[in-house]
Design a protein around this motif. Structure first.
Motif, PDB file in Angstrom:
ATOM      1  N   PHE A 151      76.056  55.835  31.951  1.00  0.00           N
ATOM      2  CA  PHE A 151      75.211  55.809  33.148  1.00  0.00           C
ATOM      3  C   PHE A 151      75.853  54.967  34.253  1.00  0.00           C
ATOM      4  O   PHE A 151      75.941  55.397  35.406  1.00  0.00           O
ATOM      5  CB  PHE A 151      73.833  55.255  32.794  1.00  0.00           C
ATOM      6  N   LEU A 152      76.312  53.771  33.886  1.00  0.00           N
ATOM      7  CA  LEU A 152      76.914  52.888  34.886  1.00  0.00           C
ATOM      8  C   LEU A 152      78.211  53.464  35.438  1.00  0.00           C
ATOM      9  O   LEU A 152      78.488  53.357  36.639  1.00  0.00           O
ATOM     10  CB  LEU A 152      77.171  51.509  34.283  1.00  0.00           C
ATOM     11  N   LEU A 153      79.012  54.076  34.577  1.00  0.00           N
ATOM     12  CA  LEU A 153      80.293  54.643  35.022  1.00  0.00           C
ATOM     13  C   LEU A 153      80.102  55.765  36.031  1.00  0.00           C
ATOM     14  O   LEU A 153      80.966  56.007  36.880  1.00  0.00           O
ATOM     15  CB  LEU A 153      81.077  55.164  33.815  1.00  0.00           C
ATOM     16  N   VAL A 154      78.952  56.449  35.970  1.00  0.00           N
ATOM     17  CA  VAL A 154      78.663  57.542  36.906  1.00  0.00           C
ATOM     18  C   VAL A 154      77.875  57.035  38.112  1.00  0.00           C
ATOM     19  O   VAL A 154      78.234  57.276  39.266  1.00  0.00           O
ATOM     20  CB  VAL A 154      77.881  58.668  36.201  1.00  0.00           C
ATOM     21  N   GLN A 155      76.788  56.308  37.862  1.00  0.00           N
ATOM     22  CA  GLN A 155      75.866  55.944  38.930  1.00  0.00           C
ATOM     23  C   GLN A 155      76.409  54.866  39.858  1.00  0.00           C
ATOM     24  O   GLN A 155      76.166  54.918  41.067  1.00  0.00           O
ATOM     25  CB  GLN A 155      74.524  55.493  38.341  1.00  0.00           C
ATOM     26  N   VAL A 156      77.139  53.897  39.319  1.00  0.00           N
ATOM     27  CA  VAL A 156      77.625  52.794  40.168  1.00  0.00           C
ATOM     28  C   VAL A 156      78.528  53.297  41.292  1.00  0.00           C
ATOM     29  O   VAL A 156      78.306  52.959  42.460  1.00  0.00           O
ATOM     30  CB  VAL A 156      78.325  51.714  39.321  1.00  0.00           C
ATOM     31  N   PRO A 157      79.574  54.104  41.009  1.00  0.00           N
ATOM     32  CA  PRO A 157      80.391  54.586  42.132  1.00  0.00           C
ATOM     33  C   PRO A 157      79.627  55.491  43.099  1.00  0.00           C
ATOM     34  O   PRO A 157      79.867  55.437  44.309  1.00  0.00           O
ATOM     35  CB  PRO A 157      81.540  55.341  41.449  1.00  0.00           C
ATOM     36  N   ILE A 158      78.700  56.309  42.584  1.00  0.00           N
ATOM     37  CA  ILE A 158      77.904  57.159  43.476  1.00  0.00           C
ATOM     38  C   ILE A 158      77.081  56.293  44.414  1.00  0.00           C
ATOM     39  O   ILE A 158      77.060  56.509  45.631  1.00  0.00           O
ATOM     40  CB  ILE A 158      76.987  58.108  42.676  1.00  0.00           C
TER      41      ILE A 158
ATOM     42  N   PHE B 239      72.460  67.085  41.732  1.00  0.00           N
ATOM     43  CA  PHE B 239      72.168  66.986  40.298  1.00  0.00           C
ATOM     44  C   PHE B 239      73.296  67.597  39.460  1.00  0.00           C
ATOM     45  O   PHE B 239      73.668  67.065  38.407  1.00  0.00           O
ATOM     46  CB  PHE B 239      70.836  67.671  39.974  1.00  0.00           C
ATOM     47  N   VAL B 240      73.853  68.720  39.940  1.00  0.00           N
ATOM     48  CA  VAL B 240      74.961  69.372  39.228  1.00  0.00           C
ATOM     49  C   VAL B 240      76.187  68.467  39.218  1.00  0.00           C
ATOM     50  O   VAL B 240      76.860  68.298  38.179  1.00  0.00           O
ATOM     51  CB  VAL B 240      75.296  70.732  39.865  1.00  0.00           C
ATOM     52  N   LEU B 241      76.495  67.869  40.355  1.00  0.00           N
ATOM     53  CA  LEU B 241      77.651  66.973  40.444  1.00  0.00           C
ATOM     54  C   LEU B 241      77.467  65.740  39.566  1.00  0.00           C
ATOM     55  O   LEU B 241      78.426  65.246  38.967  1.00  0.00           O
ATOM     56  CB  LEU B 241      77.873  66.566  41.911  1.00  0.00           C
ATOM     57  N   TRP B 242      76.231  65.233  39.497  1.00  0.00           N
ATOM     58  CA  TRP B 242      75.964  64.078  38.637  1.00  0.00           C
ATOM     59  C   TRP B 242      76.265  64.438  37.188  1.00  0.00           C
ATOM     60  O   TRP B 242      76.920  63.664  36.465  1.00  0.00           O
ATOM     61  CB  TRP B 242      74.508  63.643  38.778  1.00  0.00           C
ATOM     62  N   TYR B 243      75.815  65.615  36.772  1.00  0.00           N
ATOM     63  CA  TYR B 243      76.070  66.048  35.395  1.00  0.00           C
ATOM     64  C   TYR B 243      77.572  66.260  35.158  1.00  0.00           C
ATOM     65  O   TYR B 243      78.104  65.875  34.113  1.00  0.00           O
ATOM     66  CB  TYR B 243      75.313  67.337  35.086  1.00  0.00           C
ATOM     67  N   LEU B 244      78.257  66.877  36.113  1.00  0.00           N
ATOM     68  CA  LEU B 244      79.704  67.103  35.974  1.00  0.00           C
ATOM     69  C   LEU B 244      80.462  65.789  35.886  1.00  0.00           C
ATOM     70  O   LEU B 244      81.442  65.677  35.135  1.00  0.00           O
ATOM     71  CB  LEU B 244      80.220  67.933  37.156  1.00  0.00           C
TER      72      LEU B 244
ATOM     73  N   LEU C  97      67.613  58.057  31.977  1.00  0.00           N
ATOM     74  CA  LEU C  97      69.028  58.458  31.957  1.00  0.00           C
ATOM     75  C   LEU C  97      69.819  57.622  30.957  1.00  0.00           C
ATOM     76  O   LEU C  97      70.682  58.148  30.238  1.00  0.00           O
ATOM     77  CB  LEU C  97      69.628  58.328  33.364  1.00  0.00           C
ATOM     78  N   ILE C  98      69.521  56.334  30.906  1.00  0.00           N
ATOM     79  CA  ILE C  98      70.213  55.455  29.961  1.00  0.00           C
ATOM     80  C   ILE C  98      69.878  55.845  28.522  1.00  0.00           C
ATOM     81  O   ILE C  98      70.754  55.870  27.647  1.00  0.00           O
ATOM     82  CB  ILE C  98      69.846  53.974  30.231  1.00  0.00           C
ATOM     83  N   LEU C  99      68.603  56.184  28.262  1.00  0.00           N
ATOM     84  CA  LEU C  99      68.211  56.633  26.933  1.00  0.00           C
ATOM     85  C   LEU C  99      68.907  57.937  26.561  1.00  0.00           C
ATOM     86  O   LEU C  99      69.241  58.182  25.392  1.00  0.00           O
ATOM     87  CB  LEU C  99      66.691  56.823  26.866  1.00  0.00           C
TER      88      LEU C  99
ATOM     89  N   LEU D 184      59.296  51.268  40.766  1.00  0.00           N
ATOM     90  CA  LEU D 184      58.877  51.750  39.458  1.00  0.00           C
ATOM     91  C   LEU D 184      59.541  53.078  39.113  1.00  0.00           C
ATOM     92  O   LEU D 184      60.018  53.283  37.980  1.00  0.00           O
ATOM     93  CB  LEU D 184      57.350  51.915  39.436  1.00  0.00           C
ATOM     94  N   LEU D 185      59.604  53.971  40.091  1.00  0.00           N
ATOM     95  CA  LEU D 185      60.234  55.273  39.868  1.00  0.00           C
ATOM     96  C   LEU D 185      61.730  55.128  39.609  1.00  0.00           C
ATOM     97  O   LEU D 185      62.298  55.830  38.765  1.00  0.00           O
ATOM     98  CB  LEU D 185      59.985  56.198  41.063  1.00  0.00           C
ATOM     99  N   ILE D 186      62.380  54.224  40.331  1.00  0.00           N
ATOM    100  CA  ILE D 186      63.814  53.982  40.122  1.00  0.00           C
ATOM    101  C   ILE D 186      64.054  53.486  38.698  1.00  0.00           C
ATOM    102  O   ILE D 186      64.933  53.993  37.981  1.00  0.00           O
ATOM    103  CB  ILE D 186      64.359  52.961  41.145  1.00  0.00           C
ATOM    104  N   VAL D 187      63.263  52.494  38.274  1.00  0.00           N
ATOM    105  CA  VAL D 187      63.406  51.944  36.920  1.00  0.00           C
ATOM    106  C   VAL D 187      63.150  53.026  35.873  1.00  0.00           C
ATOM    107  O   VAL D 187      63.888  53.136  34.877  1.00  0.00           O
ATOM    108  CB  VAL D 187      62.440  50.753  36.710  1.00  0.00           C
ATOM    109  N   THR D 188      62.140  53.857  36.094  1.00  0.00           N
ATOM    110  CA  THR D 188      61.790  54.918  35.143  1.00  0.00           C
ATOM    111  C   THR D 188      62.913  55.938  35.018  1.00  0.00           C
ATOM    112  O   THR D 188      63.327  56.302  33.903  1.00  0.00           O
ATOM    113  CB  THR D 188      60.489  55.629  35.572  1.00  0.00           C
ATOM    114  N   VAL D 189      63.408  56.417  36.151  1.00  0.00           N
ATOM    115  CA  VAL D 189      64.482  57.421  36.145  1.00  0.00           C
ATOM    116  C   VAL D 189      65.737  56.845  35.503  1.00  0.00           C
ATOM    117  O   VAL D 189      66.366  57.499  34.648  1.00  0.00           O
ATOM    118  CB  VAL D 189      64.785  57.903  37.580  1.00  0.00           C
ATOM    119  N   TYR D 190      66.089  55.641  35.880  1.00  0.00           N
ATOM    120  CA  TYR D 190      67.299  55.016  35.324  1.00  0.00           C
ATOM    121  C   TYR D 190      67.156  54.783  33.823  1.00  0.00           C
ATOM    122  O   TYR D 190      68.103  54.978  33.049  1.00  0.00           O
ATOM    123  CB  TYR D 190      67.597  53.709  36.043  1.00  0.00           C
ATOM    124  N   ALA D 191      65.963  54.355  33.393  1.00  0.00           N
ATOM    125  CA  ALA D 191      65.726  54.115  31.961  1.00  0.00           C
ATOM    126  C   ALA D 191      65.861  55.403  31.163  1.00  0.00           C
ATOM    127  O   ALA D 191      66.472  55.415  30.075  1.00  0.00           O
ATOM    128  CB  ALA D 191      64.345  53.503  31.765  1.00  0.00           C
TER     129      ALA D 191
END
Length: 350
Positions: free
Chosen positions: A205-212, A36-41, A196-198, A187-194
Protein backbone atom coordinates in the motif's frame (compact mmCIF):
# COMPACT_ATOMS: atom_id res chain seq x y z
CA UNK A 1 -9.56 49.15 -17.00
CA UNK A 2 -12.81 51.12 -17.05
CA UNK A 3 -15.98 50.09 -15.20
CA UNK A 4 -17.89 49.66 -18.47
CA UNK A 5 -15.17 47.41 -19.87
CA UNK A 6 -15.22 45.25 -16.72
CA UNK A 7 -19.00 44.89 -16.97
CA UNK A 8 -18.79 43.97 -20.65
CA UNK A 9 -16.09 41.39 -19.93
CA UNK A 10 -18.28 39.67 -17.34
CA UNK A 11 -21.19 39.64 -19.83
CA UNK A 12 -19.07 38.02 -22.53
CA UNK A 13 -18.05 35.18 -20.23
CA UNK A 14 -21.52 34.66 -18.71
CA UNK A 15 -22.78 32.30 -21.49
CA UNK A 16 -20.11 29.76 -20.50
CA UNK A 17 -21.33 29.56 -16.90
CA UNK A 18 -23.44 26.58 -17.85
CA UNK A 19 -23.23 23.17 -16.26
CA UNK A 20 -23.82 20.19 -18.53
CA UNK A 21 -24.71 16.95 -16.77
CA UNK A 22 -23.47 14.78 -19.64
CA UNK A 23 -20.07 16.52 -19.74
CA UNK A 24 -19.71 16.26 -15.96
CA UNK A 25 -20.59 12.55 -15.89
CA UNK A 26 -18.21 11.82 -18.79
CA UNK A 27 -15.43 13.63 -16.95
CA UNK A 28 -16.03 11.58 -13.82
CA UNK A 29 -15.91 8.37 -15.86
CA UNK A 30 -12.75 9.26 -17.81
CA UNK A 31 -11.04 10.41 -14.62
CA UNK A 32 -11.98 8.01 -11.83
CA UNK A 33 -11.97 4.73 -13.77
CA UNK A 34 -8.46 5.31 -15.21
CA UNK A 35 -7.28 6.35 -11.73
CA UNK A 36 -8.53 3.11 -10.14
CA UNK A 37 -7.11 1.03 -13.02
CA UNK A 38 -3.72 2.73 -12.75
CA UNK A 39 -3.69 2.20 -8.98
CA UNK A 40 -4.25 -1.51 -9.50
CA UNK A 41 -1.60 -1.68 -12.26
CA UNK A 42 0.88 0.05 -9.97
CA UNK A 43 0.17 -2.58 -7.32
CA UNK A 44 0.43 -5.45 -9.84
CA UNK A 45 3.75 -4.08 -11.16
CA UNK A 46 5.34 -4.45 -7.73
CA UNK A 47 5.89 -8.12 -8.54
CA UNK A 48 7.87 -7.12 -11.63
CA UNK A 49 9.97 -4.08 -10.67
CA UNK A 50 9.52 -0.92 -8.63
CA UNK A 51 11.09 0.96 -11.51
CA UNK A 52 7.98 0.03 -13.46
CA UNK A 53 5.72 0.98 -10.55
CA UNK A 54 7.03 4.54 -10.20
CA UNK A 55 6.15 5.71 -13.76
CA UNK A 56 2.67 4.25 -13.32
CA UNK A 57 2.22 6.13 -10.02
CA UNK A 58 3.34 9.34 -11.74
CA UNK A 59 0.62 8.93 -14.39
CA UNK A 60 -1.88 8.02 -11.67
CA UNK A 61 -1.00 11.21 -9.78
CA UNK A 62 -2.03 13.15 -12.88
CA UNK A 63 -5.48 11.62 -12.59
CA UNK A 64 -5.56 12.60 -8.91
CA UNK A 65 -4.96 16.18 -10.09
CA UNK A 66 -7.84 15.76 -12.55
CA UNK A 67 -9.98 14.39 -9.70
CA UNK A 68 -9.07 17.47 -7.67
CA UNK A 69 -10.35 19.69 -10.49
CA UNK A 70 -13.72 17.93 -10.21
CA UNK A 71 -13.57 18.53 -6.45
CA UNK A 72 -12.62 22.16 -7.15
CA UNK A 73 -15.60 22.71 -9.48
CA UNK A 74 -17.93 21.16 -6.90
CA UNK A 75 -16.64 23.72 -4.38
CA UNK A 76 -17.68 26.49 -6.78
CA UNK A 77 -21.05 24.83 -7.46
CA UNK A 78 -20.17 24.60 -11.15
CA UNK A 79 -19.87 20.85 -11.69
CA UNK A 80 -23.54 20.03 -11.14
CA UNK A 81 -26.63 22.23 -11.07
CA UNK A 82 -27.79 20.43 -7.95
CA UNK A 83 -26.15 21.68 -4.75
CA UNK A 84 -26.49 18.32 -3.01
CA UNK A 85 -24.79 16.53 -5.91
CA UNK A 86 -21.89 18.98 -5.73
CA UNK A 87 -21.58 18.41 -1.98
CA UNK A 88 -21.63 14.60 -2.25
CA UNK A 89 -19.21 14.34 -5.18
CA UNK A 90 -17.04 17.07 -3.69
CA UNK A 91 -16.76 15.20 -0.39
CA UNK A 92 -15.96 11.86 -2.06
CA UNK A 93 -13.37 13.31 -4.46
CA UNK A 94 -11.94 15.16 -1.45
CA UNK A 95 -11.23 11.76 0.11
CA UNK A 96 -9.15 10.84 -2.94
CA UNK A 97 -7.22 14.12 -2.82
CA UNK A 98 -7.02 14.13 1.02
CA UNK A 99 -8.82 17.48 1.12
CA UNK A 100 -11.89 18.16 3.30
CA UNK A 101 -14.60 19.61 1.08
CA UNK A 102 -16.27 22.20 3.33
CA UNK A 103 -13.02 23.42 4.83
CA UNK A 104 -11.37 23.93 1.45
CA UNK A 105 -14.53 25.41 -0.04
CA UNK A 106 -14.42 28.17 2.59
CA UNK A 107 -10.70 28.96 2.28
CA UNK A 108 -10.83 28.87 -1.51
CA UNK A 109 -13.81 31.22 -1.66
CA UNK A 110 -11.79 33.62 0.50
CA UNK A 111 -8.90 33.28 -1.94
CA UNK A 112 -11.15 34.24 -4.85
CA UNK A 113 -12.68 37.16 -2.95
CA UNK A 114 -9.29 38.64 -2.04
CA UNK A 115 -6.79 37.48 -4.67
CA UNK A 116 -4.39 40.32 -5.41
CA UNK A 117 -5.63 42.39 -2.45
CA UNK A 118 -2.61 43.29 -0.30
CA UNK A 119 -4.82 44.13 2.68
CA UNK A 120 -6.68 40.81 2.69
CA UNK A 121 -4.01 38.14 2.44
CA UNK A 122 -3.73 35.10 4.67
CA UNK A 123 -6.59 32.68 3.91
CA UNK A 124 -6.20 30.20 1.07
CA UNK A 125 -2.98 31.83 -0.14
CA UNK A 126 0.69 31.02 -0.28
CA UNK A 127 2.46 33.40 2.12
CA UNK A 128 3.86 36.43 0.30
CA UNK A 129 5.55 39.50 1.76
CA UNK A 130 6.09 42.89 0.17
CA UNK A 131 9.52 44.50 0.13
CA UNK A 132 8.35 47.02 2.75
CA UNK A 133 7.02 44.30 5.04
CA UNK A 134 10.23 42.32 4.69
CA UNK A 135 12.34 45.39 5.48
CA UNK A 136 10.36 46.09 8.64
CA UNK A 137 10.35 42.50 9.90
CA UNK A 138 12.67 41.20 12.64
CA UNK A 139 15.51 38.90 11.60
CA UNK A 140 13.73 35.72 12.73
CA UNK A 141 10.65 36.50 10.58
CA UNK A 142 12.91 37.15 7.60
CA UNK A 143 14.69 33.85 8.21
CA UNK A 144 11.40 31.97 8.53
CA UNK A 145 10.07 33.57 5.35
CA UNK A 146 13.22 32.70 3.40
CA UNK A 147 12.95 29.10 4.54
CA UNK A 148 9.22 29.00 3.73
CA UNK A 149 9.71 30.37 0.20
CA UNK A 150 12.60 28.02 -0.57
CA UNK A 151 11.45 25.70 -3.40
CA UNK A 152 12.71 22.65 -1.53
CA UNK A 153 10.46 23.51 1.42
CA UNK A 154 7.54 24.87 -0.60
CA UNK A 155 7.29 21.95 -2.99
CA UNK A 156 9.17 19.30 -1.05
CA UNK A 157 7.86 19.61 2.52
CA UNK A 158 4.75 21.61 1.58
CA UNK A 159 2.73 18.65 0.23
CA UNK A 160 3.14 16.75 3.50
CA UNK A 161 2.53 19.80 5.69
CA UNK A 162 -0.63 20.85 3.84
CA UNK A 163 -2.38 17.75 2.52
CA UNK A 164 -1.32 15.23 5.14
CA UNK A 165 -1.31 17.39 8.28
CA UNK A 166 -3.03 20.79 7.92
CA UNK A 167 -6.16 19.45 6.25
CA UNK A 168 -6.75 16.92 9.02
CA UNK A 169 -7.73 19.68 11.44
CA UNK A 170 -10.51 22.26 11.40
CA UNK A 171 -9.72 25.93 11.21
CA UNK A 172 -10.47 28.10 14.20
CA UNK A 173 -14.04 29.37 14.13
CA UNK A 174 -15.27 26.72 11.68
CA UNK A 175 -19.01 26.15 11.73
CA UNK A 176 -20.50 22.82 12.80
CA UNK A 177 -21.26 21.66 9.25
CA UNK A 178 -17.69 22.32 8.17
CA UNK A 179 -16.22 20.59 11.23
CA UNK A 180 -18.38 17.51 10.69
CA UNK A 181 -17.37 17.34 7.03
CA UNK A 182 -13.69 17.34 8.04
CA UNK A 183 -14.34 14.53 10.52
CA UNK A 184 -16.25 12.58 7.87
CA UNK A 185 -13.43 13.04 5.33
CA UNK A 186 -10.84 11.85 7.84
CA UNK A 187 -12.97 8.85 8.75
CA UNK A 188 -13.47 7.89 5.11
CA UNK A 189 -9.74 8.23 4.39
CA UNK A 190 -8.87 5.98 7.35
CA UNK A 191 -11.54 3.45 6.31
CA UNK A 192 -10.44 3.26 2.67
CA UNK A 193 -6.76 3.06 3.59
CA UNK A 194 -7.44 0.38 6.23
CA UNK A 195 -9.36 -1.75 3.74
CA UNK A 196 -6.58 -1.44 1.16
CA UNK A 197 -3.96 -2.38 3.73
CA UNK A 198 -6.02 -5.42 4.77
CA UNK A 199 -6.34 -6.41 1.10
CA UNK A 200 -2.73 -6.00 -0.10
CA UNK A 201 -0.62 -5.39 3.01
CA UNK A 202 0.82 -2.18 4.44
CA UNK A 203 4.11 -2.36 2.55
CA UNK A 204 2.52 -2.71 -0.89
CA UNK A 205 0.00 0.00 0.00
CA UNK A 206 2.72 2.47 0.97
CA UNK A 207 4.86 1.67 -2.08
CA UNK A 208 1.90 2.58 -4.33
CA UNK A 209 0.03 5.29 -2.43
CA UNK A 210 2.95 7.36 -1.12
CA UNK A 211 4.37 8.32 -4.55
CA UNK A 212 0.86 8.92 -5.95
CA UNK A 213 0.03 11.20 -3.02
CA UNK A 214 3.38 12.98 -3.13
CA UNK A 215 3.51 13.60 -6.88
CA UNK A 216 -0.11 14.78 -6.99
CA UNK A 217 0.12 17.13 -3.99
CA UNK A 218 3.44 18.57 -5.18
CA UNK A 219 2.00 19.25 -8.65
CA UNK A 220 -1.13 20.71 -7.07
CA UNK A 221 0.87 23.22 -5.03
CA UNK A 222 2.98 24.01 -8.10
CA UNK A 223 -0.08 24.78 -10.24
CA UNK A 224 -1.57 27.04 -7.57
CA UNK A 225 1.76 28.81 -7.06
CA UNK A 226 2.74 29.41 -10.67
CA UNK A 227 -0.68 30.73 -11.72
CA UNK A 228 -0.34 33.74 -9.41
CA UNK A 229 3.43 34.13 -9.11
CA UNK A 230 4.73 35.73 -12.28
CA UNK A 231 6.79 38.89 -12.63
CA UNK A 232 4.09 41.38 -13.64
CA UNK A 233 1.25 39.99 -11.56
CA UNK A 234 -1.40 42.16 -9.91
CA UNK A 235 -1.46 43.30 -6.27
CA UNK A 236 -3.05 46.45 -4.92
CA UNK A 237 -4.22 47.81 -1.58
CA UNK A 238 -7.94 47.70 -0.77
CA UNK A 239 -8.76 51.20 -2.05
CA UNK A 240 -7.18 50.51 -5.46
CA UNK A 241 -8.05 46.82 -5.77
CA UNK A 242 -10.41 45.52 -8.46
CA UNK A 243 -11.81 41.97 -8.49
CA UNK A 244 -11.99 41.78 -12.29
CA UNK A 245 -8.59 43.35 -12.81
CA UNK A 246 -7.09 40.96 -10.26
CA UNK A 247 -8.65 38.05 -12.14
CA UNK A 248 -7.41 39.06 -15.59
CA UNK A 249 -4.03 40.56 -14.64
CA UNK A 250 -3.23 38.63 -11.47
CA UNK A 251 -3.91 35.13 -12.83
CA UNK A 252 -1.93 33.68 -15.68
CA UNK A 253 -2.81 31.62 -18.72
CA UNK A 254 -0.57 28.62 -18.15
CA UNK A 255 -0.18 27.32 -21.69
CA UNK A 256 0.36 23.61 -21.29
CA UNK A 257 0.78 20.90 -23.94
CA UNK A 258 -2.61 19.39 -24.76
CA UNK A 259 -2.11 16.15 -22.77
CA UNK A 260 -1.13 18.15 -19.67
CA UNK A 261 -3.96 20.62 -20.27
CA UNK A 262 -6.40 17.71 -20.30
CA UNK A 263 -4.99 15.97 -17.23
CA UNK A 264 -5.08 19.27 -15.27
CA UNK A 265 -8.68 19.96 -16.23
CA UNK A 266 -7.94 23.20 -18.15
CA UNK A 267 -6.94 24.94 -14.92
CA UNK A 268 -4.20 26.66 -16.91
CA UNK A 269 -6.96 29.05 -18.06
CA UNK A 270 -6.78 30.45 -14.56
CA UNK A 271 -7.58 34.01 -15.57
CA UNK A 272 -10.94 32.82 -16.94
CA UNK A 273 -11.62 30.83 -13.80
CA UNK A 274 -10.89 33.78 -11.51
CA UNK A 275 -13.03 36.08 -13.61
CA UNK A 276 -15.95 33.67 -13.43
CA UNK A 277 -15.64 30.69 -11.04
CA UNK A 278 -19.04 29.39 -12.18
CA UNK A 279 -17.59 28.39 -15.57
CA UNK A 280 -17.04 24.59 -15.41
CA UNK A 281 -13.51 23.44 -16.19
CA UNK A 282 -14.66 21.90 -19.49
CA UNK A 283 -15.80 25.35 -20.75
CA UNK A 284 -12.74 27.38 -19.70
CA UNK A 285 -10.85 27.05 -22.98
CA UNK A 286 -13.99 27.84 -24.96
CA UNK A 287 -14.57 31.01 -22.91
CA UNK A 288 -10.93 32.05 -23.40
CA UNK A 289 -11.03 31.56 -27.16
CA UNK A 290 -14.34 33.43 -27.56
CA UNK A 291 -13.29 36.47 -25.49
CA UNK A 292 -10.46 38.47 -27.15
CA UNK A 293 -9.60 40.61 -24.07
CA UNK A 294 -8.91 37.42 -22.09
CA UNK A 295 -6.41 36.35 -24.72
CA UNK A 296 -4.28 39.33 -23.63
CA UNK A 297 -3.69 37.79 -20.20
CA UNK A 298 -0.12 36.96 -19.26
CA UNK A 299 0.77 33.70 -21.02
CA UNK A 300 3.32 31.42 -19.40
CA UNK A 301 4.78 28.30 -21.00
CA UNK A 302 6.12 25.32 -19.07
CA UNK A 303 9.72 26.48 -19.55
CA UNK A 304 8.90 30.07 -18.55
CA UNK A 305 7.00 28.91 -15.48
CA UNK A 306 10.16 27.66 -13.78
CA UNK A 307 11.27 31.29 -13.42
CA UNK A 308 8.51 31.65 -10.83
CA UNK A 309 10.61 29.72 -8.31
CA UNK A 310 13.00 32.68 -8.11
CA UNK A 311 10.35 35.25 -7.18
CA UNK A 312 10.20 35.96 -3.46
CA UNK A 313 8.90 39.47 -2.69
CA UNK A 314 6.35 41.86 -4.16
CA UNK A 315 7.83 45.29 -4.90
CA UNK A 316 4.98 47.78 -4.37
CA UNK A 317 6.86 50.65 -6.04
CA UNK A 318 7.74 48.70 -9.18
CA UNK A 319 4.54 46.60 -9.04
CA UNK A 320 6.36 43.37 -9.82
CA UNK A 321 7.80 40.30 -8.14
CA UNK A 322 11.52 40.42 -7.38
CA UNK A 323 14.11 37.85 -6.39
CA UNK A 324 16.10 38.15 -3.17
CA UNK A 325 19.12 39.10 -5.28
CA UNK A 326 17.17 41.94 -6.94
CA UNK A 327 15.89 42.99 -3.53
CA UNK A 328 19.43 43.18 -2.11
CA UNK A 329 20.65 45.13 -5.14
CA UNK A 330 17.77 47.59 -4.75
CA UNK A 331 18.56 48.04 -1.05
CA UNK A 332 22.24 48.73 -1.78
CA UNK A 333 21.30 51.35 -4.37
CA UNK A 334 18.90 53.03 -1.91
CA UNK A 335 21.51 53.06 0.85
CA UNK A 336 24.10 54.55 -1.53
CA UNK A 337 21.66 57.24 -2.64
CA UNK A 338 20.85 58.06 1.00
CA UNK A 339 24.54 58.34 1.88
CA UNK A 340 25.19 60.62 -1.08
CA UNK A 341 22.23 62.81 -0.14
CA UNK A 342 23.39 62.98 3.47
CA UNK A 343 26.94 63.92 2.42
CA UNK A 344 25.64 66.75 0.23
CA UNK A 345 23.64 68.13 3.14
CA UNK A 346 26.74 68.10 5.36
CA UNK A 347 28.92 69.96 2.83
CA UNK A 348 29.40 73.68 3.79
CA UNK A 349 28.09 76.35 1.44
CA UNK A 350 30.81 78.04 -0.64
Amino acid sequence: MSASFKTQLKKEVAPYERTELKASVIQMVNTLIPLFVLWYLAYASLSVSYWLTLPITLVASGFVIRTFIIFHDCCHGSFFKNKKANNIVGTLTGVISLTPYMQWKYSHSMHHASSGNLDKRGIGDIWMMTVTEYNESPWYTKLYYRVYRNPIILFGIGPIAVFLLQYRFNRRGAKRKERLNTYLTNLLIVTVYALLILAIGWKAFLLVQVPIFYFASMLGIWLFYVQHTFEDSYFENEEEWSYIQAAVEGSSYYKLPKPLQWITGNIGFHHVHHLSPRVPNYHLEEAHNATPPLQQATTITVIESFKAMRFRLWNEEMKKFVTFRQYKKGQRLKERAQRELASRRLQPFK
